[in-house]
Write a protein that holds these residues in place. Structure first.
Motif, PDB file in Angstrom:
ATOM      1  N   GLY A 102     -27.666 -49.359  -7.517  1.00 20.73           N
ATOM      2  CA  GLY A 102     -27.030 -50.213  -8.512  1.00 20.73           C
ATOM      3  C   GLY A 102     -28.053 -50.981  -9.314  1.00 20.73           C
ATOM      4  N   SER A 103     -27.599 -51.595 -10.386  1.00 23.18           N
ATOM      5  CA  SER A 103     -28.449 -52.416 -11.232  1.00 23.18           C
ATOM      6  C   SER A 103     -28.506 -53.833 -10.697  1.00 23.18           C
ATOM      7  CB  SER A 103     -27.909 -52.439 -12.671  1.00 23.18           C
ATOM      8  OG  SER A 103     -28.582 -53.402 -13.445  1.00 23.18           O
ATOM      9  N   TYR A 104     -29.706 -54.388 -10.634  1.00 23.49           N
ATOM     10  CA  TYR A 104     -29.816 -55.787 -10.215  1.00 23.49           C
ATOM     11  C   TYR A 104     -29.299 -56.745 -11.289  1.00 23.49           C
ATOM     12  CZ  TYR A 104     -34.443 -55.193 -12.561  1.00 23.49           C
ATOM     13  OH  TYR A 104     -35.463 -54.905 -13.432  1.00 23.49           O
ATOM     14  N   SER A 105     -28.979 -56.233 -12.470  1.00 21.21           N
ATOM     15  CA  SER A 105     -28.468 -57.081 -13.545  1.00 21.21           C
ATOM     16  C   SER A 105     -26.944 -57.111 -13.610  1.00 21.21           C
ATOM     17  CB  SER A 105     -29.014 -56.602 -14.897  1.00 21.21           C
ATOM     18  OG  SER A 105     -30.413 -56.721 -14.945  1.00 21.21           O
ATOM     19  N   ASP A 106     -26.275 -56.275 -12.838  1.00 19.00           N
ATOM     20  CA  ASP A 106     -24.821 -56.210 -12.841  1.00 19.00           C
ATOM     21  C   ASP A 106     -24.257 -56.800 -11.556  1.00 19.00           C
ATOM     22  OD1 ASP A 106     -24.943 -54.869 -15.256  1.00 19.00           O
ATOM     23  OD2 ASP A 106     -24.857 -52.880 -14.320  1.00 19.00           O
ATOM     24  N   HIS A 107     -22.949 -57.032 -11.555  1.00 17.14           N
ATOM     25  CA  HIS A 107     -22.283 -57.472 -10.332  1.00 17.14           C
ATOM     26  C   HIS A 107     -22.425 -56.361  -9.293  1.00 17.14           C
ATOM     27  CE1 HIS A 107     -19.332 -58.973  -7.522  1.00 17.14           C
ATOM     28  NE2 HIS A 107     -19.098 -60.043  -8.281  1.00 17.14           N
ATOM     29  N   SER A 108     -23.029 -56.668  -8.184  1.00 23.75           N
ATOM     30  CA  SER A 108     -23.350 -55.656  -7.170  1.00 23.75           C
ATOM     31  C   SER A 108     -22.173 -55.294  -6.282  1.00 23.75           C
ATOM     32  CB  SER A 108     -24.492 -56.162  -6.287  1.00 23.75           C
ATOM     33  OG  SER A 108     -24.086 -57.352  -5.608  1.00 23.75           O
ATOM     34  N   GLY A 109     -21.110 -56.098  -6.347  1.00 26.39           N
ATOM     35  CA  GLY A 109     -19.995 -55.907  -5.429  1.00 26.39           C
ATOM     36  C   GLY A 109     -20.183 -56.628  -4.114  1.00 26.39           C
ATOM     37  N   LEU A 110     -21.368 -57.178  -3.889  1.00 27.16           N
ATOM     38  CA  LEU A 110     -21.618 -57.958  -2.691  1.00 27.16           C
ATOM     39  C   LEU A 110     -21.001 -59.350  -2.849  1.00 27.16           C
ATOM     40  CD1 LEU A 110     -25.346 -56.886  -2.298  1.00 27.16           C
ATOM     41  CD2 LEU A 110     -23.461 -56.185  -0.804  1.00 27.16           C
ATOM     42  N   PRO A 111     -20.599 -59.982  -1.738  1.00 27.83           N
ATOM     43  CA  PRO A 111     -19.895 -61.271  -1.847  1.00 27.83           C
ATOM     44  C   PRO A 111     -20.767 -62.372  -2.430  1.00 27.83           C
ATOM     45  CG  PRO A 111     -19.607 -60.285   0.341  1.00 27.83           C
ATOM     46  CD  PRO A 111     -20.670 -59.487  -0.348  1.00 27.83           C
ATOM     47  N   ASP A 112     -20.117 -63.336  -3.088  1.00 29.27           N
ATOM     48  CA  ASP A 112     -20.817 -64.531  -3.548  1.00 29.27           C
ATOM     49  C   ASP A 112     -21.497 -65.217  -2.367  1.00 29.27           C
ATOM     50  OD1 ASP A 112     -19.594 -63.945  -5.940  1.00 29.27           O
ATOM     51  OD2 ASP A 112     -18.371 -65.767  -6.026  1.00 29.27           O
ATOM     52  N   ALA A 113     -22.622 -65.849  -2.642  1.00 32.43           N
ATOM     53  CA  ALA A 113     -23.302 -66.711  -1.676  1.00 32.43           C
ATOM     54  C   ALA A 113     -23.529 -66.011  -0.331  1.00 32.43           C
ATOM     55  CB  ALA A 113     -22.511 -68.008  -1.474  1.00 32.43           C
ATOM     56  N   SER A 114     -24.014 -64.772  -0.378  1.00 29.86           N
ATOM     57  CA  SER A 114     -24.187 -64.010   0.858  1.00 29.86           C
ATOM     58  C   SER A 114     -25.650 -63.851   1.277  1.00 29.86           C
ATOM     59  CB  SER A 114     -23.538 -62.630   0.717  1.00 29.86           C
ATOM     60  OG  SER A 114     -23.977 -61.962  -0.447  1.00 29.86           O
ATOM     61  N   PHE A 115     -26.589 -64.476   0.528  1.00 30.47           N
ATOM     62  CA  PHE A 115     -28.012 -64.339   0.857  1.00 30.47           C
ATOM     63  C   PHE A 115     -28.717 -65.696   0.815  1.00 30.47           C
ATOM     64  CE2 PHE A 115     -26.779 -60.169  -0.706  1.00 30.47           C
ATOM     65  CZ  PHE A 115     -27.308 -59.338   0.275  1.00 30.47           C
ATOM     66  N   ASP A 116     -29.763 -65.773   1.619  1.00 25.60           N
ATOM     67  CA  ASP A 116     -30.620 -66.963   1.625  1.00 25.60           C
ATOM     68  C   ASP A 116     -31.786 -66.833   0.657  1.00 25.60           C
ATOM     69  OD1 ASP A 116     -29.317 -68.306   3.963  1.00 25.60           O
ATOM     70  OD2 ASP A 116     -30.044 -66.501   4.994  1.00 25.60           O
ATOM     71  N   ALA A 117     -32.143 -65.599   0.304  1.00 28.25           N
ATOM     72  CA  ALA A 117     -33.273 -65.377  -0.598  1.00 28.25           C
ATOM     73  C   ALA A 117     -33.050 -64.114  -1.411  1.00 28.25           C
ATOM     74  CB  ALA A 117     -34.575 -65.265   0.189  1.00 28.25           C
TER      75      ALA A 117
END
Length: 265
Positions: A102-117
């Motif tokens: 996927g593109s790092y510039s588009d909505h990845s489909g991963l949930p909001d606020a799911s990463f620390d970094a």
């Protein structure tokens, strides 16, 4: 000006992927091995136990390094072929990494606020939508999470770059020109340490020149707070191992590192 889309970028990197993967894993990417990735690690806060996503992960060499530092890692890249190489290595050396096309510039489909970094090593200058990448990074980060990325230094790696040399060919200065020329183009090159007589098709790498202001304003506009700007020089040891690195130690900056934080509230 030629517009280069995400689909064009994906096509180019699919074409580059097999040779790129071989070259990187055979040690021909000396800039990464001796300079740019060690500098990135020097700027990287501890990530042991953190959820991390790698924007523009390619064939996964750096992504695997993040996993070995104790992070739970996701890698995302436009190139299906690059992700195939990353997944093949995952099977041989399982580190629990999740890879996604996927593109790092588009909505990845991963949930909001799911990463620390959110991390990105030498990839954001190769995509057409930096502002979109910053917005997606902000969306994916938990409050208090951080962004760290490295790119070619926009003030020195310009479309009109050229070396000034003395009578014996030694670099004495760096010519910088067309700093404000944001025209996208495709650059063709091969790793410089490959044998000169090898029949290797040069990589086709889409480039999207930007100014320093373009990078920093995209970060701030997405909602981040800038916390550090790095312009590292190659180490003396790196210059001894790869003498041409001395140009980037003495005459101009090759690398820009940007660290930013998503506010806690």
């Amino acid at each position: 000006m030629i517009d280069i889309s995400d689909s064009d970028v994906a096509k180019r990197w699919n074409g580059n992927a097999d040779q790129w993967t071989r070259d990187v894993r055979d040690g021909f990417d000396v800039y990464r091995d001796q300079f740019t990735f060690p500098a990135f690690l020097d700027a990287l806060p501890p990530i042991n136990g953190l959820d991390v996503i790698d924007f523009g992960c390619g064939e996964g060499t750096n992504t695997r390094a993040f996993a070995r530092l104790g992070a739970s890692v996701t890698g995302i890249d436009l190139s299906t072929r690059m992700i195939e190489h990353a997944r093949q290595t995952k099977e041989a050396d399982p580190l629990g990494i999740h890879y996604q096309v996927g593109s790092y510039s588009d909505h990845s489909g991963l949930p909001d606020a799911s990463f620390d970094a959110v991390l990105s090593t030498m990839a954001l200058m190769d995509g057409p939508d930096l502002s979109g990448a910053m917005r997606e990074a902000f969306r994916l980060l938990r409050p208090g999470g951080f962004l760290l990325f490295s790119v070619l230094h926009p003030c020195f790696i310009t479309p009109g770059l050229g070396w000034e040399k003395d009578a014996v060919g030694r670099a004495t200065g760096l010519r910088v020109a067309r700093y404000f020329d944001r025209s996208s183009f495709t650059e063709h090159w091969r790793f410089g340490d490959r044998p000169k007589d090898e029949d290797v098709i040069p990589f086709a790498v889409p480039r999207f020149p930007r100014t320093m202001g373009d990078y920093l304003n995209a970060v701030v506009s997405a909602g981040f707070v800038l916390t550090a700007i790095g312009e590292p020089q190659p180490s003396l040891a790196a210059c001894e191992a790869v003498p041409r690195f001395a140009r980037w130690r003495d005459l101009g900056a090759f690398l820009l590192l940007v660290t930013a934080k998503r506010p806690s509230a």
